[in-house]
Scaffold this active site. Sequence first.
Site, PDB file in Angstrom:
ATOM      1  N   ASP A  20      39.529  34.878  45.772  1.00 27.08           N
ATOM      2  CA  ASP A  20      38.412  34.226  45.075  1.00 27.08           C
ATOM      3  C   ASP A  20      37.789  33.111  45.919  1.00 27.08           C
ATOM      4  OD1 ASP A  20      36.665  33.839  43.005  1.00 27.08           O
ATOM      5  OD2 ASP A  20      38.064  32.734  41.729  1.00 27.08           O
ATOM      6  N   ASN A  68      33.300  42.447  37.087  1.00 27.84           N
ATOM      7  CA  ASN A  68      32.369  42.082  38.160  1.00 27.84           C
ATOM      8  C   ASN A  68      31.055  42.871  38.142  1.00 27.84           C
ATOM      9  OD1 ASN A  68      34.990  41.256  40.581  1.00 27.84           O
ATOM     10  ND2 ASN A  68      33.802  39.908  39.263  1.00 27.84           N
TER      11      ASN A  68
HETATM   12  C1  IPE Z   1      38.427  37.780  40.054  1.00 26.15           C
HETATM   13  O1  IPE Z   1      37.534  36.856  40.585  1.00 26.15           O
HETATM   14  C2  IPE Z   1      38.192  39.124  40.620  1.00 26.15           C
HETATM   15  C3  IPE Z   1      38.283  39.272  42.084  1.00 26.15           C
HETATM   16  C4  IPE Z   1      38.724  38.399  42.939  1.00 26.15           C
HETATM   17  C5  IPE Z   1      37.863  40.537  42.554  1.00 26.15           C
HETATM   18  P1  IPE Z   1      36.249  36.387  39.757  1.00 26.15           P
HETATM   19  O2  IPE Z   1      35.647  35.290  40.524  1.00 26.15           O
HETATM   20  O3  IPE Z   1      35.405  37.538  39.429  1.00 26.15           O
HETATM   21  O4  IPE Z   1      36.923  35.849  38.401  1.00 26.15           O
HETATM   22  P2  IPE Z   1      36.342  34.935  37.260  1.00 26.15           P
HETATM   23  O5  IPE Z   1      35.230  35.698  36.651  1.00 26.15           O
HETATM   24  O6  IPE Z   1      35.888  33.670  37.898  1.00 26.15           O
HETATM   25  O7  IPE Z   1      37.485  34.727  36.334  1.00 26.15           O
HETATM   26  C1  IPE Z   2      35.641  36.630  45.140  1.00 28.96           C
HETATM   27  O1  IPE Z   2      34.728  35.623  45.410  1.00 28.96           O
HETATM   28  C2  IPE Z   2      35.135  37.994  45.525  1.00 28.96           C
HETATM   29  C3  IPE Z   2      34.805  38.878  44.411  1.00 28.96           C
HETATM   30  C4  IPE Z   2      34.984  38.622  43.148  1.00 28.96           C
HETATM   31  C5  IPE Z   2      34.230  40.150  44.747  1.00 28.96           C
HETATM   32  P1  IPE Z   2      33.613  35.236  44.346  1.00 28.96           P
HETATM   33  O2  IPE Z   2      32.425  36.096  44.579  1.00 28.96           O
HETATM   34  O3  IPE Z   2      34.180  35.263  42.985  1.00 28.96           O
HETATM   35  O4  IPE Z   2      33.248  33.741  44.774  1.00 28.96           O
HETATM   36  P2  IPE Z   2      33.052  32.509  43.810  1.00 28.96           P
HETATM   37  O5  IPE Z   2      34.231  32.465  42.894  1.00 28.96           O
HETATM   38  O6  IPE Z   2      31.795  32.742  43.078  1.00 28.96           O
HETATM   39  O7  IPE Z   2      32.996  31.347  44.734  1.00 28.96           O
HETATM   40 MG    MG Z   3      35.022  33.924  41.721  1.00 25.83          MG
END
Ligand code: IPE
Ligand code: IPE
Ligand code: MG
Length: 251
Positions: A20, A68
């Site tokens: 994340d 997502n």
């Molecule tokens: C969780 O991260 C899923 C992945 C890392 C693929 P998100 O960034 O999507 O999670 P939330 O929505 O903040 O909980």
């Molecule tokens: C994790 O990074 C990758 C995926 C969920 C695909 P994020 O895209 O969630 O990045 P933040 O949390 O918005 O910084």
């Molecule tokens: Mg995230």
Amino acid sequence: MQNPQLSPEQLPQHIAIIMDGNGRWAKAQGKPRVFGHKNGVAAVRKTISASAKLGIKAITLFAFSSENWRRPEEEVGVLMELFITVLTTEVKKLHKNNLRLRVIGDTARFNDRLRSKIAQAEALTENNTGMVVNIAANYGGKWDITEATKALAAKVAAGELQASEITEELITQHLTMSDLPEVDLMIRTSGECRISNFMLWQMAYAELYFTPIYWPEFDENSLIEAVTWFVNRERRFGCTGEQIKALMESE
Ligand code: IPE
Ligand code: IPE
Ligand code: MG
């Protein structure tokens, strides 16, 4: 001082990672979110190689959650393209290193090109005997349990199973990754302290490690730090990062 008691059995067998913070990492540099996703690939590479060197049995990386899809269409599109590119370029390296690649999740929603790349990658590496690398894509812990429930209900409906015969063991067998050890260490980067519908059943007893660093900054040393923390929590003795490094080099 080296602690002679540290042995490979004390390491986690199955590490799960919520990768994340890509978006925030990019934003901090005034770049678009997708720049973060692209840079996250190097962190994936470093993490897989460090885990394999340590002799970890399985690693599961959360790449795309069932939730997502709610992101802007353009970002989802870039993530899918990135996934295809990475599958094409990285799989050969995984194969050369005797690693097994599997994609877990509801892949039915992906386009044909991606589905065929996934099938090719899994087929190429399926007989490898090294670490299993699971990529969780369109995965959700609730989805996993729902699918297992459907499979069991179908058996009950067909008269192959009595409802009263359903046990925890049987549910486990119908989940993804049932052939792998349960997750014993879960790592989440970016400072968020949630599970975000990642493996729920398989993480029932996992140690949960949260680090503030963003995913694109995660590297071999970050993994060593997390594993050192795990060993010290589980075994309650003062192991050092140097000892973990020494184990890595002895492989
Ligand atoms: C969780 O991260 C899923 C992945 C890392 C693929 P998100 O960034 O999507 O999670 P939330 O929505 O903040 O909980
Ligand atoms: C994790 O990074 C990758 C995926 C969920 C695909 P994020 O895209 O969630 O990045 P933040 O949390 O918005 O910084
Ligand atoms: Mg995230």
